[in-house]
Design an enzyme around this catalytic site. Structure first.
Site, PDB file in Angstrom:
ATOM      1  N   ASN A   8       0.839  -1.196   0.000  1.00 12.52           N
ATOM      2  CA  ASN A   8       0.000   0.000   0.000  1.00 12.52           C
ATOM      3  C   ASN A   8       0.877   1.250   0.000  1.00 12.52           C
ATOM      4  O   ASN A   8       0.394   2.354   0.231  1.00 12.52           O
ATOM      5  CB  ASN A   8      -0.938   0.017   1.218  1.00 12.52           C
ATOM      6  CG  ASN A   8      -2.185  -0.834   0.993  1.00 12.52           C
ATOM      7  OD1 ASN A   8      -2.719  -0.880  -0.120  1.00 12.52           O
ATOM      8  ND2 ASN A   8      -2.640  -1.511   2.034  1.00 12.52           N
ATOM      9  N   ASP A  68      10.910  -6.857  -1.825  1.00 13.75           N
ATOM     10  CA  ASP A  68      11.587  -6.342  -0.648  1.00 13.75           C
ATOM     11  C   ASP A  68      12.905  -5.755  -1.130  1.00 13.75           C
ATOM     12  O   ASP A  68      13.560  -6.320  -2.025  1.00 13.75           O
ATOM     13  CB  ASP A  68      11.823  -7.430   0.400  1.00 13.75           C
ATOM     14  CG  ASP A  68      12.077  -6.835   1.782  1.00 13.75           C
ATOM     15  OD1 ASP A  68      11.700  -5.663   2.003  1.00 13.75           O
ATOM     16  OD2 ASP A  68      12.652  -7.525   2.647  1.00 13.75           O
ATOM     17  N   THR A  69      13.232  -4.621  -0.562  1.00  9.68           N
ATOM     18  CA  THR A  69      14.415  -3.886  -1.001  1.00  9.68           C
ATOM     19  C   THR A  69      15.297  -3.574   0.185  1.00  9.68           C
ATOM     20  O   THR A  69      14.806  -3.247   1.273  1.00  9.68           O
ATOM     21  CB  THR A  69      14.006  -2.577  -1.702  1.00  9.68           C
ATOM     22  OG1 THR A  69      13.357  -2.886  -2.934  1.00  9.68           O
ATOM     23  CG2 THR A  69      15.238  -1.716  -2.014  1.00  9.68           C
ATOM     24  N   PHE A 168      12.250   8.791  -2.019  1.00  6.45           N
ATOM     25  CA  PHE A 168      11.874   8.443  -0.656  1.00  6.45           C
ATOM     26  C   PHE A 168      12.944   7.537  -0.070  1.00  6.45           C
ATOM     27  O   PHE A 168      13.908   7.165  -0.742  1.00  6.45           O
ATOM     28  CB  PHE A 168      10.503   7.749  -0.625  1.00  6.45           C
ATOM     29  CG  PHE A 168      10.434   6.471  -1.426  1.00  6.45           C
ATOM     30  CD1 PHE A 168      10.530   5.244  -0.804  1.00  6.45           C
ATOM     31  CD2 PHE A 168      10.257   6.505  -2.809  1.00  6.45           C
ATOM     32  CE1 PHE A 168      10.456   4.062  -1.536  1.00  6.45           C
ATOM     33  CE2 PHE A 168      10.178   5.333  -3.553  1.00  6.45           C
ATOM     34  CZ  PHE A 168      10.292   4.107  -2.913  1.00  6.45           C
ATOM     35  N   ARG A 197      14.829  -1.211  -8.303  1.00  9.76           N
ATOM     36  CA  ARG A 197      13.445  -1.647  -8.495  1.00  9.76           C
ATOM     37  C   ARG A 197      13.102  -1.668  -9.989  1.00  9.76           C
ATOM     38  O   ARG A 197      12.395  -2.550 -10.461  1.00  9.76           O
ATOM     39  CB  ARG A 197      12.483  -0.741  -7.722  1.00  9.76           C
ATOM     40  CG  ARG A 197      11.039  -1.251  -7.779  1.00  9.76           C
ATOM     41  CD  ARG A 197      10.138  -0.503  -6.813  1.00  9.76           C
ATOM     42  NE  ARG A 197      10.460  -0.810  -5.420  1.00  9.76           N
ATOM     43  CZ  ARG A 197      11.043   0.037  -4.581  1.00  9.76           C
ATOM     44  NH1 ARG A 197      11.335   1.260  -4.973  1.00  9.76           N
ATOM     45  NH2 ARG A 197      11.308  -0.326  -3.343  1.00  9.76           N
TER      46      ARG A 197
END
Length: 211
Positions: A8, A68-69, A168, A197
């Protein structure tokens, strides 16, 4: 093609939708009515990504993917890694003691820990787990899940201070190799072409387009 992205996080959703383009309808957890916190208790990025994807598939029986990063800093032996989002709330021995996702606090801690280090090499790594629902009965009453994994890496270095207002997470202190600006200075258009990503998602997109 409609597919669930197990997040989300509006920043992640915007990035993924921009990278995948109009050929895919990417829906969020909120879009399918999922508002609970999905456990992320894995010891690796790969484990966390698969854990989130399997949670959605098992509960909603929809094709989905999760990511997941982690930011892996060479001088810190790969930390913060799987704990990147809650780095500031880790105990000094590296044990997780909280779930706070405070980007400013995370960056401040990382800069403090690198203050006396010359080696500032780092990399962002994204792991994606894709689970596809494959019907094996014409009426769709019986299906199997098919799991695929994708990875994207971008190398760079940690700057000595924050710079830039876009992006971000750790974007204001991460400068990718080949550029003289941080992710937060480069802007989303460039970041969406070169980021960890982006690279993982491009592999995901290339696979989905073969279906």
């Amino acid at each position: 093609m409609k597919i669930v992205f197990a997040t989300n996080n509006e920043h992640k959703l915007s990035e993924i939708r921009a990278i995948l383009g109009p050929s895919f309808e990417v829906v969020s957890l909120a879009d399918i009515g999922c508002h609970e916190d999905i456990p992320e208790t894995g010891q690796t990025l790969e484990e966390n990504a698969l854990m989130k994807a399997e949670y959605i598939y098992d509960k909603y029986h929809l094709s989905c993917f999760a990511d997941d990063t982690g930011l892996e800093v060479e001088a810190l032996n790969g930390a913060p890694g799987v704990y990147s989002a809650r780095y500031a709330s880790l105990a000094t021995n590296g044990s997780p003691v909280g779930i706070s996702h405070d980007s400013e606090a995370n960056m401040a801690r990382l800069l403090r820990e690198l203050a006396d280090k010359d080696n500032r090499k780092a990399r962002f790594r994204t792991c994606i787990a894709l689970i596809l629902k494959k019907d094996i009965c014409p009426c769709g009453c019986t299906s199997i899940k098919e799991i695929h994994r994708f990875e994207g890496i971008v190398n760079g270095e940690i700057t000595t201070e924050k710079s830039g207002a876009e992006g971000f997470g750790y974007d204001p202190i991460f400068r990718p190799d080949g550029y003289d600006k941080t992710f937060a200075e480069l802007g989303m258009d460039i970041k969406n072409q070169i980021s960890h990503r982006a690279r993982a998602t491009q592999k995901l997109a290339e696979y989905l387009k073969t279906l």
